[in-house]
Scaffold this active site. Structure first.
Site, PDB file in Angstrom:
ATOM      1  N   SER A 160       0.863  -1.188   0.000  1.00  0.00           N
ATOM      2  CA  SER A 160       0.000   0.000   0.000  1.00  0.00           C
ATOM      3  C   SER A 160       0.893   1.230   0.000  1.00  0.00           C
ATOM      4  CB  SER A 160      -0.886   0.005   1.253  1.00  0.00           C
ATOM      5  OG  SER A 160      -1.538   1.238   1.428  1.00  0.00           O
ATOM      6  N   TYR A 173      -2.220  -0.887  10.471  1.00  0.00           N
ATOM      7  CA  TYR A 173      -2.189  -1.106   9.028  1.00  0.00           C
ATOM      8  C   TYR A 173      -0.880  -0.594   8.425  1.00  0.00           C
ATOM      9  CZ  TYR A 173      -3.920  -0.973   4.171  1.00  0.00           C
ATOM     10  OH  TYR A 173      -4.096  -1.149   2.819  1.00  0.00           O
TER      11      TYR A 173
END
Length: 283
Positions: A160, A173
């Protein structure tokens, strides 16, 4: 939608995709099927308690498998917990016996929730890090032995833009995605003597349920209220990417990068973190 022309680049290759039931995973699976691959798909297909948006369901995985079969491609699709090493090993061994050893791996499963770092619960931390980082390690661990003896293979891990920079309310995350990039870079060194390539893709926000949910709208609006809408979120996103009309990328845009990294055209890349981000990290 991004159109990816079929060239049968992966004819009869065995492609293993985790987190395949919906979103980017589903897009990757269909893209490889169009290219002639044999698909091995798994997804937990259950709701994690800390995740504030609906996760995939078993019927979505079954529907994807049916669609691939209708394309004339063989597929194995099962509900599997990516954080369970023994179950993952058994699943991939079953696939090996049916299709042969795996050629391409796409570690795609991912979840998140929201909280300030010091207010985050231990359960939130554990669920996200277990799926987003441990799950990637387990996927690599069970797949690599099938590649070593043949001295060939391609592994693509979905990281990501959060693997490159910090993001508020997403410590677990962000830490997990940074960890994925560290894992990829380490495995690139370890696997190079075996002619195995491993790379990561770092997408910006993608038009999937992970970005189309009320919990995310609330975060962008500063809390629940009349501004906590999809339209308001998109308006605030205008300043994030260099292309203001590409705030949520279609999953197929990420799949195109995944297919390229899995192909011989990218054989000289390993340990790479490829941004598919509409210029977000550049800004």
């Amino acid at each position: 939608m991004v159109s990816v022309a079929s060239t049968r680049r992966f004819q009869d290759q065995v492609v293993f995709i985790i987190g395949a039931a919906r979103g980017m995973g589903r897009s990757h699976a269909l893209a490889f099927a169009r290219e002639g691959a044999c698909l091995v798909l798994c997804d937990a297909c259950r709701q994690y308690e800390t995740v504030p948006y609906p996760l995939s369901q078993p019927e979505e995985l079954a529907s994807l498998a049916t669609e691939i079969e209708q394309m004339g491609r063989p597929v194995i699709a099962e509900q599997v917990d990516v954080t369970d090493l023994a179950v993952m090993q058994a699943f991939l061994e079953k696939a090996r016996q049916q299709f042969g050893p795996v050629d391409v791996v796409v570690a795609n499963a991912g979840i998140y929730s929201f909280a300030l770092s010091w207010e985050m619960s231990e359960e939130q931390w554990d669920e996200t890090v277990n799926v987003d980082l441990k799950g990637v390690w387990i996927t690599c661990k069970v797949s690599i032995p099938q590649m070593l003896s043949r001295r060939t293979g391609k592994i693509i891990c979905i990281a990501s833009t959060a693997g490159v920079k910090g993001m508020a309310n997403l410590a677990h995350y962000v830490a997990a995605k940074h960890g994925v990039l560290g894992l990829v870079k380490t495995l690139a060194i370890e696997l190079a003597p075996y002619n195995i390539n491993i790379n990561a893709v770092c997408p910006t926000s993608v038009d999937t349920m992970m970005c189309r949910n009320q919990a995310l709208y609330d975060v962008f609006a500063g809390g629940p209220g009349p501004q906590a809408t999809y339209e308001h979120m998109l308006g605030l996103m205008n300043s994030l990417n260099l292309f203001p009309d590409r705030n949520l990328l279609p999953p197929e845009a990420v799949s195109a990068a995944v297919l390229w990294l899995a192909s011989e055209e990218a054989r000289h890349l390993t340990g790479c973190a490829l941004p598919v981000d509409a210029g977000y990290l550049t800004r």
